[in-house]
Scaffold this active site. Structure first.
Site, mmCIF file in Angstrom:
data_model
loop_
_atom_site.group_PDB
_atom_site.id
_atom_site.type_symbol
_atom_site.label_atom_id
_atom_site.label_comp_id
_atom_site.label_asym_id
_atom_site.label_seq_id
_atom_site.Cartn_x
_atom_site.Cartn_y
_atom_site.Cartn_z
ATOM 1 N N GLU A 262 0.551 -1.044 0.252
ATOM 2 C CA GLU A 262 0.755 0.317 -0.336
ATOM 3 C C GLU A 262 0.675 1.415 0.007
ATOM 4 O O GLU A 262 2.092 1.566 0.721
ATOM 5 C CB GLU A 262 -0.601 0.588 1.191
ATOM 6 C CG GLU A 262 -1.618 -1.042 1.501
ATOM 7 C CD GLU A 262 -3.049 -0.946 2.646
ATOM 8 O OE1 GLU A 262 -2.612 -0.330 3.258
ATOM 9 O OE2 GLU A 262 -2.964 -2.292 2.757
ATOM 10 N N HIS A 281 -7.092 1.340 1.566
ATOM 11 C CA HIS A 281 -7.290 1.184 3.298
ATOM 12 C C HIS A 281 -8.763 2.076 3.884
ATOM 13 O O HIS A 281 -8.045 2.719 4.648
ATOM 14 C CB HIS A 281 -6.474 1.472 3.637
ATOM 15 C CG HIS A 281 -5.773 0.136 5.000
ATOM 16 N ND1 HIS A 281 -5.342 -0.620 5.192
ATOM 17 C CD2 HIS A 281 -6.456 0.321 6.012
ATOM 18 C CE1 HIS A 281 -5.304 -0.984 6.475
ATOM 19 N NE2 HIS A 281 -6.002 -0.713 7.247
#
Length: 314
Positions: A262, A281
């Protein structure tokens, strides 16, 4: 010199409240500037992070006065718990602060993926009218399979039952006699859950045991009409295997909020995969949950620093 450093975004009202008792450096850009963050460490007693700040041995060695790490959320895989414990640093997650947000995300994903009618905007704007191709399925009467049955999964189950979904769960760490199983069908194996569920939702931490928990072998057991939602932790799903299953029509759809890397790298294996919804997220972050989690974390950090300095809590 600051008493508390906050390296990621946090509700400003909670930051201001902490600022009445402590010297606070609130700089959400620090998560992107590792060396600048490390340079703040001398004299800092409290550090507040989300999931992207790596509280590892290298960071902890630069924060010699650290007493508490406040986690704006519940996942702890970005925090070196062993080193924190050895140094007497308390780690304080915000348990319960984002359960509603994640549960709503999962239910929203189940509704969208089961219906399958929300990928048509580009085609319709191009003059196509794909009505027959977009006749999907209802969630009512379908089976929600929860992998892990902690607090957030239970919030999800409660909402699913209100939509007339059947709910089953697999959690080897929750004893069979636990009262939480009263309204949910308990499964003894992950495989049996995967074979029967119409909607599969992950609610597990990332550990050695859960890394690639959903892999190519287990995806072979899933119904081709089933959908998968991961709002738990990146790395629990083998993304390459998932991409293959979606491309080959062995899975009807998926919604991912968490990833092995990420942000996603350029040329991600997930580029161009059909029937896939990606979010950054964000499942546990809403305006409401951010305020709750921020206040809980501020209170947690204040309590630790207040106790250790002999100051009364406010």
């Amino acid at each position: 010199m600051s008493d508390i450093v906050i390296s990621e975004f946090m509700d400003e009202a909670a930051v201001e409240a902490l600022g009445r008792d402590f010297t606070v450096l609130f700089d959400p850009t620090l998560v992107e500037a590792r060396e600048r963050l490390l340079d703040q460490g001398e004299g800092v007693r409290g550090l507040i992070v989300r999931n992207r700040t790596q509280v590892d041995e290298a960071l902890l060695s630069r924060f010699p006065d650290l007493e508490v790490v406040g986690r704006l959320g519940v996942g702890l895989d970005n925090i070196d718990l062993e080193t924190c414990a050895a140094r007497g640093i308390e780690v304080k997650p915000a348990f319960g602060g984002n359960g509603s947000s994640v549960a709503e995300y999962v239910i929203g994903g189940a509704l969208m993926l089961r219906r399958g009618a929300y990928f048509s905007s580009a085609a319709m704007l191009a003059g196509v009218w794909p009505r027959q191709a977009l006749i999907g399925r209802e969630v009512s009467g379908s089976v929600l399979g929860l992998v892990g049955f902690g607090a957030i999964a239970r919030e999800t189950a409660r909402r699913a039952r209100a939509l007339d979904m059947q709910v089953m769960a697999f959690d080897p760490h929750l004893p069979a006699e636990d009262a939480a199983w009263a309204d949910v069908e308990r499964r003894d194996s992950l495989e049996s859950l995967l074979e029967e569920a119409d909607v599969i939702s992950l609610h597990v931490p990332l550990t050695e045991a859960t890394h690639h928990l959903i892999d190519a072998t287990r995806l072979q057991r899933v119904k081709s009409s089933a959908v998968l939602i991961n709002a738990a932790r990146g790395g629990t799903v083998d993304e390459a295997a998932l991409a293959d299953a979606l491309r080959e029509g062995r899975l009807a759809g998926a919604m991912l909020d968490v990833f092995e890397q990420e942000p996603l790298p350029a040329g991600s294996i997930l580029v161009g995969v059909p029937n896939l919804i990606l979010t950054p997220h964000i499942a546990g972050v809403t305006e409401e949950s951010n305020a709750r989690i921020s206040q809980m974390t501020a209170d947690n950090v204040r309590a630790v620093l207040g106790q250790k300095s002999g100051r009364a809590e406010t």
